[in-house]
Design a protein around this motif. Structure first.
Motif, PDB file in Angstrom:
ATOM      1  N   GLY A 238       0.822  -1.202   0.000  1.00  0.00           N
ATOM      2  CA  GLY A 238       0.000   0.000   0.000  1.00  0.00           C
ATOM      3  C   GLY A 238       0.860   1.258   0.000  1.00  0.00           C
ATOM      4  O   GLY A 238       1.778   1.404  -0.808  1.00  0.00           O
ATOM      5  N   SER A 239       0.598   2.168   0.937  1.00  0.00           N
ATOM      6  CA  SER A 239       1.345   3.433   0.997  1.00  0.00           C
ATOM      7  C   SER A 239       2.779   3.258   1.483  1.00  0.00           C
ATOM      8  O   SER A 239       3.562   4.200   1.448  1.00  0.00           O
ATOM      9  N   ASP A 240       3.118   2.062   1.954  1.00  0.00           N
ATOM     10  CA  ASP A 240       4.485   1.800   2.427  1.00  0.00           C
ATOM     11  C   ASP A 240       5.368   1.208   1.320  1.00  0.00           C
ATOM     12  O   ASP A 240       6.450   0.701   1.604  1.00  0.00           O
TER      13      ASP A 240
ATOM     14  N   LEU B  20      12.484  -1.100  -2.015  1.00  0.00           N
ATOM     15  CA  LEU B  20      11.276  -1.916  -2.048  1.00  0.00           C
ATOM     16  C   LEU B  20      10.283  -1.565  -0.950  1.00  0.00           C
ATOM     17  O   LEU B  20       9.095  -1.852  -1.078  1.00  0.00           O
ATOM     18  N   VAL B  21      10.753  -0.954   0.134  1.00  0.00           N
ATOM     19  CA  VAL B  21       9.875  -0.559   1.233  1.00  0.00           C
ATOM     20  C   VAL B  21      10.268   0.827   1.713  1.00  0.00           C
ATOM     21  O   VAL B  21      11.457   1.129   1.862  1.00  0.00           O
ATOM     22  N   ARG B  22       9.276   1.677   1.926  1.00  0.00           N
ATOM     23  CA  ARG B  22       9.462   2.935   2.656  1.00  0.00           C
ATOM     24  C   ARG B  22       8.249   3.131   3.552  1.00  0.00           C
ATOM     25  O   ARG B  22       7.175   3.519   3.088  1.00  0.00           O
ATOM     26  N   HIS B  23       8.435   2.831   4.844  1.00  0.00           N
ATOM     27  CA  HIS B  23       7.322   2.965   5.789  1.00  0.00           C
ATOM     28  C   HIS B  23       6.907   4.431   5.881  1.00  0.00           C
ATOM     29  O   HIS B  23       7.711   5.307   6.217  1.00  0.00           O
TER      30      HIS B  23
ATOM     31  N   SER C 195      10.436   4.529  10.889  1.00  0.00           N
ATOM     32  CA  SER C 195      11.067   3.250  11.220  1.00  0.00           C
ATOM     33  C   SER C 195      10.155   2.372  12.077  1.00  0.00           C
ATOM     34  O   SER C 195       9.562   2.829  13.044  1.00  0.00           O
ATOM     35  N   LYS C 196      10.052   1.104  11.710  1.00  0.00           N
ATOM     36  CA  LYS C 196       9.265   0.149  12.469  1.00  0.00           C
ATOM     37  C   LYS C 196       9.728  -1.263  12.122  1.00  0.00           C
ATOM     38  O   LYS C 196      10.442  -1.475  11.153  1.00  0.00           O
TER      39      LYS C 196
END
Length: 556
Positions: free
Chosen positions: A504-506, A527-530, A534-535
């Motif tokens: 989704g938005s992440d 591939l991921v940007r929360h 950071s989590k």
């Protein structure tokens, strides 16, 4: 010398980590014997053997790793017989009388001088220390320097540190065991305990527990101390004053004819060591590009020295494509042989070297950050050369995707290599250089990664042999990046999930909200940007086509 001392300290610290546990029984089983005649020769042989094997593995390629596997198998077999002889001497003599008798003569009766050395050689073959920050720095330097005295001395320093700590423990343990043996009947009990411990260690090493499970055990105090020491050594410092080192070792040039000290005379020069799959290097690029554009007319020359980390980064076509995609218009020297790296005595990616108009190196800076200080220094050097610049004003570039600055929250996950030469944190055991079917566990522990499907683990990468293979990683960071490529350059489709769902938005720069993307070139993919920062999450990527190549995770 500084790195050798650091390597020695790292070796001392490694004995406090879990990966030393499997070899402790080999070291302590004869702790009651005189140290000078037994413990010292054994530890010296262990240090030299480890240094030689690690030197070959670091610089000689896969054949050395394969050869070491045979040596480890022989050592395991001999230690198993030795442990069996200690635990059940009568049964051992019945099952393997000739071999055990030989082992007993070597360890207890004849050839007393050779026995400790043989045990040390075997222990050196089997010891696989946890790959902490210091060992990683040592192995990287060994790979860069190639075969030679420096490589062997660095690894010998590391092994010597470990053996020094073991020697101190052995001296203390010898006194304790001697006192226990003085009690009636204690000698036989200790012998059996030693045999059981040796056999347990043989089983642990044979199952890969030393390089798998134990390597994943968190050692926050030791790792934190190692990281602090490495950062202390690599803290940006002023480089010794001296002339601009030679650039003649470049294997090719992009955006420029070959540059020399003579052609750069009278210019202020910024030399940037980088490689195009390095996330830290990519995040500095917006600033380097902005400086090159802002101060070009004032006499600044930016030289990007591309020193490759992975084999695919040596390809001129790949580097040219990366330079074009990254919109780099300053001169780039391809340093495939690390000749320029060694001429500058460089230590890291990225690294900046500031050269004044007289051709003198005035400062060096390792790593990201301190951009305003770097720009003020450029302004100062340009002013010294008689060029007017906008003193005090600084560039403020905004990078996109992999070039975006790190988040404010702390990144708890570290760079993770996937090829077996430097792999750590894998959920099972990697089969080296052959196809193998892997099954991912139902749940991953913190900082653990896993495979599902048919893969071949090579020295610096993983190769997917059939479609629908998966790679999973539990991580704690805002961004997750993965260095990817494909066999033959064919496009490979993939699908990313976070905690079992589409991102989704992440989603990252190289995926959409459904997690879909395509490997189109050898490079680093975000591939991921929360969105919330950071989590901790479980990342999963499924490659829909075969031929995917995976090299390393990085985080931001």
């Amino acid at each position: 010398m500084t790195l050798a001392i650091l390597a020695f300290i790292g070796g001392v610290l490694t004995v406090f980590g879990p990966c030393v546990l499997p070899v402790l029984p080999f070291v302590f089983v004869h702790a009651d014997r005189p140290f000078r005649a037994n413990g010292l020769p054994m530890l010296l042989a262990m240090a030299v053997t480890f240094a030689l094997v690690a030197s070959l593995a670091a610089v000689a390629g896969g054949w050395a790793v394969h050869a070491n596997q045979y040596g480890r198998a022989v050592a395991l077999a001999l230690f198993a017989l030795f442990g069996l002889g200690l635990l059940l001497p009568r049964l051992a003599q019945t099952i393997a009388a000739p071999v055990v008798a030989l082992g007993n003569r070597l360890t207890d009766q004849g050839l007393r001088g050779a026995s400790p050395v043989l045990m040390g050689v075997g222990t050196g073959l089997l010891w696989a220390p946890c790959a902490g920050p210091i060992l990683g720095l040592v192995l990287t330097r060994a790979a860069l320097d190639g075969p030679g005295v420096t490589t062997s001395l660095l690894l010998l320093s590391y092994a010597a540190g470990a053996c020094t700590a073991l020697a101190a423990a052995l001296l203390f343990g010898g006194r304790l065991v001697a006192r226990l043996r003085s009690s009636q009947g204690a000698g036989s009990v200790l012998r059996r305990i030693g045999g059981a411990a040796v056999l347990a260690s043989v089983v642990a090493i044979a199952l890969g527990i030393d390089t798998g499970v134990l390597a994943r055990v968190a050692q926050e105090n030791t790792m934190g101390l190692e990281t602090a020491l490495v950062q202390k050594v690599q803290t940006p410092t002023a480089a010794p004053k001296g002339p601009l080192p030679a650039l003649a070792g470049a294997t090719g040039w992009i955006n420029s004819q070959p540059l020399t000290a003579q052609s750069l005379a009278g210019k202020v020069v910024l030399v940037d060591f980088w490689t195009y799959s390095c996330i830290n290097c990519l995040r500095t690029l917006p600033y380097v590009r902005a400086w090159a554009e802002k101060y070009r007319d004032a006499g600044l020359v930016v030289v990007g020295v591309h020193s490759p980390e992975f084999a695919f980064e040596k390809s001129p076509a790949n580097v040219r494509r990366a330079v074009m995609d990254l919109e780099i218009d300053f001169a780039v020297a391809q340093d495939n042989d690390f000749a320029i790296w060694r001429a500058f005595d460089n230590r890291a990616w990225p690294a900046f070297y500031f050269i004044d108009a007289t051709g003198q190196v005035r400062h060096r800076q390792f790593g990201e950050g301190q951009y305003e200080a770097a720009e003020r220094l450029l302004q100062k050097l340009l002013a010294e050369s008689g060029q007017a610049t906008a003193q005090g004003s600084s560039v403020a570039p905004s990078g996109l995707g992999t070039q975006a600055a790190t988040g404010a929250a702390r990144v708890l996950s570290g760079e993770t290599y996937l090829g077996y030469a430097r792999a750590e944190g894998f959920s099972g055991r990697l089969e080296k250089d052959r196809r193998n079917s892997y099954t991912a566990p139902e749940a991953l522990r913190r900082e653990e990664w896993a495979l599902n499907g048919v893969w071949t683990a090579e020295q610096e990468r993983l190769v997917l042999n059939t479609p629908n293979g998966r790679l999973l990683r539990r991580f704690h960071a805002r961004d997750l990046h993965l260095v990817l490529g494909s066999e033959g350059g064919a496009p490979v489709r993939f699908r990313v999930k976070i905690d079992g769902k589409p991102p989704g938005s992440d989603h990252g720069f190289d995926t959409d909200a459904q997690g879909l993307g395509t490997i189109s070139a050898h490079r680093l993919y975000q591939l991921v940007r929360h969105e919330a920062g950071s989590k901790e999450s479980v990342f999963e990527i499924e490659f829909l086509d075969e031929g995917a190549l995976a090299y390393a995770f990085t985080f931001g």
